[in-house]
Design a protein around this motif. Structure first.
Motif: not given
Length: 217
Positions: A112-114, A146-154
């Protein structure tokens, strides 16, 4: 597949974030209808989520075809026509296998977009009553996205991916990867033919969330 080439100068950001926050938990060969992938599991040491990347071929270095796919139980598992998520997941895996090299990061916690599964169901009810997808989230007192993509980049860093050909229509994903130190070699649109049930939803994503969806015209 239409491709958009980006300016290489646009990949430099002074505020790149590189703090590690994941742990590789193991991997296994996964036979799917799209091909043979290596499923790599990760623990998010900050949020506690369990994450997975499906890797096809040798993705280290530059230019791996990459999809960051936000979890959508209703679309991915149940084939909901309310969104295009399930179709995008299938199309991305097919494209990566056809390319012979690429990775799909499946992002749990992005439902749900976070906002989460139960809140998403409430938002879908509000949409059935006339609100658009952004208005529905806000009416529940929740963020539009409210999605964050930190974990994807890591995860991409852990896999040795330095630049990607990003399968996405969402400019926020591009900006997030740049911020976390993943360069964008190309943006590759992932355009799914609209259905009667989701055309209004897709138009809202284009007009209010800035998604690149030229095929809706």
């Amino acid at each position: 597949m239409t491709q958009i080439t980006t300016d290489s100068n646009d990949t430099h950001h002074d505020d790149i974030v590189t703090a590690p926050g994941i742990e590789r938990a193991g991997d296994v060969q996964l036979s799917t209808e799209y091909g043979e992938f290596l499923a790599v599991g990760y623990r998010d040491l900050i949020l506690g989520d369990e994450q997975i990347a499906l890797v096809y071929g040798d993705v280290a270095g530059d230019g791996a075809l990459t999809r960051l796919h936000s979890e959508c139980l209703t679309g991915d598992a149940f084939g909901s026509r309310h969104c295009e998520c399930g179709d995008q997941l299938s199309a991305a895996l097919r494209a990566i296998a056809a390319e012979g090299r690429g990775v799909l990061v499946y992002l749990r916690g992005h439902e749900g977009r976070g906002i989460g599964l139960l809140a998403k169901l409430k938002a879908m009810r509000l949409q059935a009553e006339g609100l658009d997808t952004v208005e529905a989230n806000l009416a529940l007192g929740l963020p539009a996205d409210s999605r964050d993509y930190r974990v994807a980049a890591e995860i991409l860093h852990d896999l040795g991916v330095s630049s990607v050909r990003l399968l996405s229509n969402n400019p926020l994903k591009r900006a997030a990867l740049l911020r976390y130190g993943v360069k964008i070699a190309e943006e590759v649109p992932l355009l799914i033919p609209p259905r009667e049930e989701n055309i209004a939803y897709l138009r809202t994503k284009r007009e209010r969330l800035g998604h690149h969806l030229p095929h809706l015209d």
